[in-house]
Enzyme design. Sequence first.
Site, PDB file in Angstrom:
ATOM      1  N   GLY A 225       0.829  -1.210   0.000  1.00  0.00           N
ATOM      2  CA  GLY A 225       0.000   0.000   0.000  1.00  0.00           C
ATOM      3  C   GLY A 225       0.859   1.254   0.000  1.00  0.00           C
ATOM      4  N   ASN A 226       2.048   1.156   0.607  1.00  0.00           N
ATOM      5  CA  ASN A 226       2.926   2.326   0.656  1.00  0.00           C
ATOM      6  C   ASN A 226       3.616   2.591  -0.670  1.00  0.00           C
ATOM      7  OD1 ASN A 226       2.422   3.018   3.356  1.00  0.00           O
ATOM      8  ND2 ASN A 226       3.755   1.358   4.031  1.00  0.00           N
TER       9      ASN A 226
ATOM     10  N   LYS B 189      -5.137  -4.831  14.826  1.00  0.00           N
ATOM     11  CA  LYS B 189      -4.846  -3.986  13.668  1.00  0.00           C
ATOM     12  C   LYS B 189      -5.554  -2.635  13.811  1.00  0.00           C
ATOM     13  CE  LYS B 189      -3.685  -3.507   9.213  1.00  0.00           C
ATOM     14  NZ  LYS B 189      -2.325  -3.576   8.702  1.00  0.00           N
TER      15      LYS B 189
ATOM     16  N   LYS C 266      -2.306  -8.442   3.842  1.00  0.00           N
ATOM     17  CA  LYS C 266      -2.312  -8.554   2.381  1.00  0.00           C
ATOM     18  C   LYS C 266      -1.204  -9.475   1.872  1.00  0.00           C
ATOM     19  CE  LYS C 266       0.963  -5.368   0.865  1.00  0.00           C
ATOM     20  NZ  LYS C 266       1.536  -5.292   2.231  1.00  0.00           N
TER      21      LYS C 266
ATOM     22  N   LYS D   8       5.894 -10.485   5.627  1.00  0.00           N
ATOM     23  CA  LYS D   8       6.388 -10.784   4.278  1.00  0.00           C
ATOM     24  C   LYS D   8       7.229 -12.061   4.283  1.00  0.00           C
ATOM     25  CE  LYS D   8       6.245  -6.220   2.151  1.00  0.00           C
ATOM     26  NZ  LYS D   8       5.126  -5.822   3.015  1.00  0.00           N
TER      27      LYS D   8
END
Lengths: 318, 318
Positions: A9-10, A122, A206, A264
């Site tokens: 998203g960044n 979150k 994600k 990740k």
Amino acid sequence: MRVVAALGGNALLRRGQPMTAENQRANVAVAARALAPIALAHDLILTHGNGPQVGLLALQNAAYHPDELYPLDILDAETEGMIGYLLEQELGNLLPLDRRLATLLTQIRVDPRDPAFDNPTKPIGPIYNREAADRLAAEKGWRMAPDGASFRRVVPSPQPLEIVELGVIESLARAGVLVVCAGGGGIPVAEQADGSFAGVEAVIDKDFAGALLATALHADAFLMLTDVDAVYADWDTPSSWPIRRASPDTLAERAFAAGSMGPKVEAACRFVRAGGGFAAIGSLADAGAMLREEAGTIVAKSAVLEWGTAPLLGAAAG
Amino acid sequence: MRVVAALGGNALLRRGQPMTAENQRANVAVAARALAPIALAHDLILTHGNGPQVGLLALQNAAYHPDELYPLDILDAETEGMIGYLLEQELGNLLPLDRRLATLLTQIRVDPRDPAFDNPTKPIGPIYNREAADRLAAEKGWRMAPDGASFRRVVPSPQPLEIVELGVIESLARAGVLVVCAGGGGIPVAEQADGSFAGVEAVIDKDFAGALLATALHADAFLMLTDVDAVYADWDTPSSWPIRRASPDTLAERAFAAGSMGPKVEAACRFVRAGGGFAAIGSLADAGAMLREEAGTIVAKSAVLEWGTAPLLGAAAG
């Protein structure tokens, strides 16, 4: 090769950048230039984050009508539309006219008994003072958590189990269509007591959603594209050093920051352990080189640990 | 039978109803119950309006950051996500588990030389006072038009020429997938001087977009589902009476209200004249009967003019 690429998203709205349409479109155009050569040579399925965007929509919603807040599943669906459209258009402009692209709304099933529902972690949406936070907690049953001197709503982050539209994604990918899907980790849905499905107030990581997508599609490569050039061992210490290649077992021996690289690395390991080809974590600009296993951190089943050369410039966060 | 059905934006958020998520979901559930029997028996491609929803997003956007307004193409894409998700989920809950559904972001090409660009007529977004209207007109080049004592932005409503994702929609429909697409008239895009495509600040009439979709997909039937049970001749006069069947030529001799029934009648005529089976205009609750040509106004190439029985209750607008 079948490639699943996940855009952070960044990468679409940089930290600290004003959240304007112009900035988003400019960043998407940069991403499209990095991805187009991959799309030309391979079957590409693209997914993306939505953290800044879903936050923006929540703020807009609250500014207009603080008592009529839309639930997260609907805001997620809105961001899949917004970001998917920009990605599809900018990529389409760089590809031959006869290349077909499709952006698919994507729901992902979660287990309503996932332990994450007992422990929301979150943070999402706007910042509230204590009074507003207490009122919202009482009125809406929201969980609120401190954020500096203020409070924010926290929601669960359950594990993704099944991509509802997988059959459609698979048939489009098989036909050579570039598919944009599962944006923002997908829209989380859960089976209700009556057997129907409904959206839930949660955020799926994600990278975990991307790993599920890449695994279910039997992808040859799973790229996670962010603003850091590799996974670093001992990040934020004087001995910090980039990892060039590693196996899931080697990575499991180390700890990575929960907020960013941790998921990740975990997502890469899940994909590889489930039989996927290789995963790569690195910066968007290196996407092509990562696919040739020449940049980023490559995670493969029987990879022997290999360290990178000196850390590159611009590594801003682990 | 291949059926294209277009749901009015007002069928999803009724006039005067608070624009909450709960109301939208409840209305979508009503629409899904009317459409599920059609989806069970036929190939269904579903499109929908977005007037109230895009207006809501524009208001939220303006409330949060009046100087950082998102362009219409992006807001359209957000509403395709929001409404498409709700429709897909509620319909999916009423269909067998193995029925596949897909919601596709849809861009529709318009001609940048369309005369509509010289004569913007479609009011969108919030209401402004004269001072704000003049400032926005100067700053952003917007066209503003009086709306009672206030002002609103008006945008062009160009003709839809080509559905960018048509090939994908066609291949999914052929495979029996229930496709939700072209929401809100589609995202209007136009070719730029350099050959690339970009979104334009315009609104495509959703009934015209639906007619293009139904024609391009060679649909057997094109249903326009609204909150009125039929097209009325001489609406709002003592001699007002429902039309049961008519040919395009017969309808061309009469005038219908530009704001509501006019575009639906025109869309029906376009579809039928282009070789489509038949079009039907009527209320959502009658969708099944309309498909059997037993309710609504049926438009077919060689139909002999047939009047309905006494007007039904609840006809609220022509």
